[in-house]
Design a protein around this motif. Structure first.
Motif, mmCIF file in Angstrom:
data_model
loop_
_atom_site.group_PDB
_atom_site.id
_atom_site.type_symbol
_atom_site.label_atom_id
_atom_site.label_comp_id
_atom_site.label_asym_id
_atom_site.label_seq_id
_atom_site.Cartn_x
_atom_site.Cartn_y
_atom_site.Cartn_z
ATOM 1 N N VAL A 1 27.044 18.517 7.992
ATOM 2 C CA VAL A 1 27.267 19.350 7.044
ATOM 3 C C VAL A 1 26.378 19.154 5.958
ATOM 4 O O VAL A 1 25.668 19.625 5.561
ATOM 5 C CB VAL A 1 28.688 19.566 6.555
ATOM 6 C CG1 VAL A 1 28.771 20.537 5.126
ATOM 7 C CG2 VAL A 1 29.529 20.318 7.480
ATOM 8 N N LEU A 2 26.704 17.686 5.453
ATOM 9 C CA LEU A 2 25.695 17.257 4.364
ATOM 10 C C LEU A 2 24.205 17.500 4.659
ATOM 11 O O LEU A 2 23.390 17.744 3.589
ATOM 12 C CB LEU A 2 26.139 15.959 3.951
ATOM 13 C CG LEU A 2 27.480 15.810 3.218
ATOM 14 C CD1 LEU A 2 27.804 14.311 2.849
ATOM 15 C CD2 LEU A 2 27.592 16.624 1.805
ATOM 16 N N ARG A 3 23.870 17.127 5.719
ATOM 17 C CA ARG A 3 22.530 17.017 6.332
ATOM 18 C C ARG A 3 21.934 18.479 6.124
ATOM 19 O O ARG A 3 20.936 18.686 5.870
ATOM 20 C CB ARG A 3 22.456 16.387 7.595
ATOM 21 C CG ARG A 3 21.049 16.058 7.944
ATOM 22 C CD ARG A 3 20.910 15.374 9.361
ATOM 23 N NE ARG A 3 22.365 15.382 9.892
ATOM 24 C CZ ARG A 3 22.888 14.511 10.744
ATOM 25 N NH1 ARG A 3 22.160 13.542 11.224
ATOM 26 N NH2 ARG A 3 23.831 14.782 11.189
ATOM 27 N N TYR A 4 22.779 19.523 6.682
ATOM 28 C CA TYR A 4 22.363 20.736 6.747
ATOM 29 C C TYR A 4 22.044 21.278 5.256
ATOM 30 O O TYR A 4 21.022 21.874 4.868
ATOM 31 C CB TYR A 4 23.282 21.632 7.379
ATOM 32 C CG TYR A 4 22.972 23.245 7.234
ATOM 33 C CD1 TYR A 4 22.081 23.635 8.088
ATOM 34 C CD2 TYR A 4 23.559 23.861 6.349
ATOM 35 C CE1 TYR A 4 21.659 25.008 8.196
ATOM 36 C CE2 TYR A 4 23.057 25.263 6.224
ATOM 37 C CZ TYR A 4 22.351 25.672 7.194
ATOM 38 O OH TYR A 4 21.964 27.111 7.183
ATOM 39 N N GLY B 1 26.511 32.776 2.578
ATOM 40 C CA GLY B 1 26.254 33.053 4.032
ATOM 41 C C GLY B 1 25.418 32.426 5.107
ATOM 42 O O GLY B 1 25.119 32.723 6.077
ATOM 43 N N THR B 2 24.995 31.325 4.568
ATOM 44 C CA THR B 2 24.539 30.210 5.576
ATOM 45 C C THR B 2 25.355 29.357 5.736
ATOM 46 O O THR B 2 26.186 28.722 4.916
ATOM 47 C CB THR B 2 22.964 29.632 4.821
ATOM 48 O OG1 THR B 2 22.326 28.898 5.437
ATOM 49 C CG2 THR B 2 23.178 29.104 3.570
ATOM 50 N N CYS C 1 26.970 18.584 -3.498
ATOM 51 C CA CYS C 1 27.039 19.281 -4.785
ATOM 52 C C CYS C 1 25.518 19.364 -5.328
ATOM 53 O O CYS C 1 24.584 18.473 -5.319
ATOM 54 C CB CYS C 1 27.778 18.430 -5.995
ATOM 55 S SG CYS C 1 27.584 19.476 -7.579
ATOM 56 N N PHE C 2 25.257 20.808 -5.777
ATOM 57 C CA PHE C 2 23.739 21.359 -6.134
ATOM 58 C C PHE C 2 24.215 22.226 -7.493
ATOM 59 O O PHE C 2 25.087 22.628 -7.578
ATOM 60 C CB PHE C 2 23.197 21.887 -5.004
ATOM 61 C CG PHE C 2 23.030 21.401 -3.721
ATOM 62 C CD1 PHE C 2 22.106 20.680 -3.450
ATOM 63 C CD2 PHE C 2 24.275 21.151 -2.838
ATOM 64 C CE1 PHE C 2 22.034 19.927 -2.232
ATOM 65 C CE2 PHE C 2 24.290 20.726 -1.703
ATOM 66 C CZ PHE C 2 23.206 19.983 -1.189
ATOM 67 N N ALA D 1 19.995 23.964 0.814
ATOM 68 C CA ALA D 1 20.032 24.267 -0.660
ATOM 69 C C ALA D 1 18.849 24.143 -1.739
ATOM 70 O O ALA D 1 18.623 25.001 -2.333
ATOM 71 C CB ALA D 1 21.353 23.360 -1.170
ATOM 72 N N PRO D 2 18.190 23.093 -1.445
ATOM 73 C CA PRO D 2 16.699 23.075 -2.210
ATOM 74 C C PRO D 2 15.832 24.152 -1.674
ATOM 75 O O PRO D 2 14.962 24.418 -2.656
ATOM 76 C CB PRO D 2 16.246 21.453 -1.752
ATOM 77 C CG PRO D 2 17.438 20.689 -1.601
ATOM 78 C CD PRO D 2 18.157 21.769 -0.588
ATOM 79 N N ALA D 3 15.893 24.352 -0.473
ATOM 80 C CA ALA D 3 14.686 25.656 -0.032
ATOM 81 C C ALA D 3 15.419 26.822 -0.753
ATOM 82 O O ALA D 3 14.405 27.905 -0.809
ATOM 83 C CB ALA D 3 15.027 25.507 1.635
#
Length: 97
Positions: free
Chosen positions: A40-43, A3-4, A61-62, A48-50
């Motif tokens: 996109v990657l910067r966002y 959703g983000t 990829c995470f 994602a880590p947050a």
């Protein structure tokens, strides 16, 4: 994470599915987005880590442990103005990125 999305992205729809043979699940969301892949990657490198996801060697990829299974968050695009965000997992511990 489905959703983000980066500022300016508009939700385009969600999907989900499973494959009983592989014991694999997928959930995803599409967003209309006019920005660049770098934006996109910067966002997602921050968002994602947050949310508890850790980066992998593959950009966009995470990974995260969920109930004893490694789930993968993948971010693709925007290709043709569409940004795709997916969460994939299976009980075989397959690398999904």
């Amino acid at each position: 994470m489905l959703g983000t999305a980066p500022e300016g992205a508009r939700p385009q729809g969600r999907y989900r599915g499973c494959d009983d043979d592989d014991r694999r699940v997928v959930a995803g969301a599409g967003h209309r987005y006019g920005g660049s892949a770098e934006q996109v990657l910067r966002y997602y490198d921050e968002a994602a880590p947050a949310a508890g996801w850790r980066g992998t060697e593959v950009p966009g990829c995470f990974a995260k442990e969920v109930d004893g299974t490694t789930a993968y968050l993948t971010v693709e695009g925007p290709e043709g103005g569409v940004l795709l965000v997916e969460v994939l997992a299976d009980r075989e511990a397959s690398a999904m990125c």
